[in-house]
Scaffold this active site. Structure first.
Site, mmCIF file in Angstrom:
data_model
loop_
_atom_site.group_PDB
_atom_site.id
_atom_site.type_symbol
_atom_site.label_atom_id
_atom_site.label_comp_id
_atom_site.label_asym_id
_atom_site.label_seq_id
_atom_site.Cartn_x
_atom_site.Cartn_y
_atom_site.Cartn_z
ATOM 1 N N ASP A 256 -0.647 -2.510 -0.661
ATOM 2 C CA ASP A 256 -1.707 -1.506 -0.525
ATOM 3 C C ASP A 256 -1.525 -0.327 -1.486
ATOM 4 O O ASP A 256 -0.436 -0.109 -2.029
ATOM 5 C CB ASP A 256 -1.707 -0.930 0.903
ATOM 6 C CG ASP A 256 -2.265 -1.924 1.913
ATOM 7 O OD1 ASP A 256 -2.388 -3.120 1.554
ATOM 8 O OD2 ASP A 256 -2.546 -1.507 3.046
ATOM 9 N N HIS A 398 3.547 -1.824 0.031
ATOM 10 C CA HIS A 398 2.802 -0.946 -0.881
ATOM 11 C C HIS A 398 3.316 -1.122 -2.301
ATOM 12 O O HIS A 398 4.532 -1.066 -2.520
ATOM 13 C CB HIS A 398 2.943 0.519 -0.442
ATOM 14 C CG HIS A 398 2.377 0.774 0.920
ATOM 15 N ND1 HIS A 398 3.085 0.512 2.073
ATOM 16 C CD2 HIS A 398 1.163 1.221 1.316
ATOM 17 C CE1 HIS A 398 2.344 0.810 3.121
ATOM 18 N NE2 HIS A 398 1.162 1.240 2.694
HETATM 19 NI NI NI Z 1 -2.863 2.586 2.635
#
Ligand code: NI
Length: 446
Positions: A256, A398
């Site tokens: 992400d 991430h």
């Molecule tokens: Ni996020």
């Protein structure tokens, strides 16, 4: 005297011969004239039949001529025994009638559908195959009791219809070059295309739609049936060989908040090295900032989803702002990589019904939070994954943290040794996803 008599007789005989000769010539001329007149009358009284008419009668002996007309009016051929078909044809023809044109109808069965095609051809055409143009196509049930609409084809529930519109949107955007000016309005127009249109054709591999009002100068949409087969009513689905169920363990890696120069590159290198495919949920503002990275993620064969434009708590936004978050991100990803993202991950996993409706895409959550943003170190990160992983998991990470990039080889090695196969989100659900639905893992869908 004798001589002169002979002379007289000879003269008479000669006259006789002359008379016969001239008589014959005159008679011949008369006969020729009569024949010419007969031919002329014949040509006058029955003008030669237009070629197209004869060809249609030869090619489709079951079709009946239903409108006989003066020479410059249209002629129509179709089998008139069925009222439903007859009315449908008459309605379409009445909108199209052109002079010196012949209209005809052909029908053929395709699975549980009877496909009817109306053609137009010039009256003087000598070749139906090359000169005929399709005027309209419509489908009826095999027993011809009902004309099918697009809405009959697609399963009768809100989510299937939303998924169909989403597939249509993706297809139109990715098979055309849509400008920034067109972007928002085109998206709105596709999402409001009426599903009661009947001008479509369906074959083994494609669904072809002709739009009543062309949008952004697109009049026909041809969509791969594989993309929408699961949304069709079972009657109209194509038979697909079910993949053999294996006991293989699968996991979907997701990244992400990117892309970001450095960490995203590093993650792409590792994924390449291990031949692993993942899914990237990007922020619109980052896609705008690093368009070449968006493209690199695509070129490396990974899936790309939207993660909003700048990571707000969506449940606190107005519908207007929600729409902006979605559209601006769609546009940034599209302009970078010519992809229309159909997956959405809400920031913080925060969503409610209003959010789901406004997003209009499948909402991809997760069931393993790596908590990599805390930068816990490789061993703690690995421990979190070890403790929670099971087949069908969606792992949240991430790609904006270099620490995550650094830990990735260890994580992939562990999962590979534990027998996991790496899939994208689309693959995890065999490409059967619905908007307004939340996906937490392969077996946890809400
Ligand atoms: Ni996020």
């Amino acid at each position: 005297m004798h001589r002169s008599r002979r002379q007289v007789r000879r003269k008479r005989q000669q006259n006789n011969r002359n008379f016969k000769k001239w008589g014959f010539i005159l008679f011949s001329i008369f006969i020729v004239l009569v024949l010419l007149v007969i031919a002329a009358i014949k040509i006058e009284s029955s003008p030669s039949e237009p070629k197209a008419d004869q060809l249609i009668e030869q090619t489709y002996p079951n079709l009946k001529k239903t409108m006989t007309s003066t020479s410059d009016e249209p002629t129509t051929y179709f089998s008139p025994e069925n009222e439903v078909i007859k009315n449908a044809v008459a309605k379409i023809i009445s909108q199209h009638q052109e002079a010196d044109t012949v209209y005809y109808l052909t029908s053929k069965d395709n699975r549980n559908i009877s496909v009817n095609t109306i053609y137009s051809v010039s009256k003087n055409s000598q070749n139906l195959t090359t000169d005929s143009k399709i005027v309209a196509q419509f489908n009826s049930t095999k027993d011809n009791t009902k004309i099918l609409k697009l809405s009959d084809l697609i399963q009768d529930d809100e989510k299937s219809q939303a998924a169909f519109r989403l597939a249509l949107t993706k297809h139109i955007f990715e098979s055309n070059a849509i400008t920034s000016e067109q972007f928002i309005s085109l998206k709105d127009q596709i999402q409001s295309i009426p599903l009661d249109i009947s001008d479509f054709s369906l074959n083994q591999s494609q669904l072809e739609l002709r739009l009543p009002n062309n949008i952004a100068s697109i009049t026909t949409i041809t969509i791969d049936i594989g993309m929408i087969n699961y949304l069709l009513n079972p009657n109209y689905q194509i038979l697909v060989k079910q993949p053999v169920q294996t006991q293989k363990k699968v996991i979907a890696l997701t990244f992400d908040d990117g892309p970001r120069a450095g960490s995203t590159d590093s993650i792409l290198n590792t994924l390449n090295q291990f031949d692993v495919k993942a899914t990237f949920f990007m922020l619109g503002q980052n896609a705008q900032h690093y368009p070449s990275l968006v493209n690199k993620v695509k070129e490396n064969g990974h899936a790309i989803g939207s993660h909003s434009f700048n990571h707000p708590m969506l449940t606190k936004l107005t519908t207007d702002d929600l729409n902006k978050q979605v559209s601006q991100t769609d546009q940034a990803i599209y302009e970078a990589a010519h992809i229309y993202p159909t997956l959405f991950r809400p920031p913080y996993g925060a969503r409610n019904q209003t959010v789901d409706q406004a997003i209009f895409k499948p909402l991809i959550e997760w069931n393993i939070d790596s908590e990599d943003w805390k930068k816990p170190g490789v061993s703690t990160l690995l421990k979190t994954i070890q403790q929670n992983v099971r087949s069908g998991s969606i792992l949240l990470m991430h790609d904006i943290h270099q620490t995550t990039a650094d830990a990735l080889p260890t994580i992939i090695n562990y999962l590979k040794n534990a027998g996991y196969e790496f899939v994208t989100i689309d693959q995890l659900y065999q490409h059967k996803l619905y908007p307004m639905t939340n996906y937490y893992s392969q077996h946890d869908t809400r």
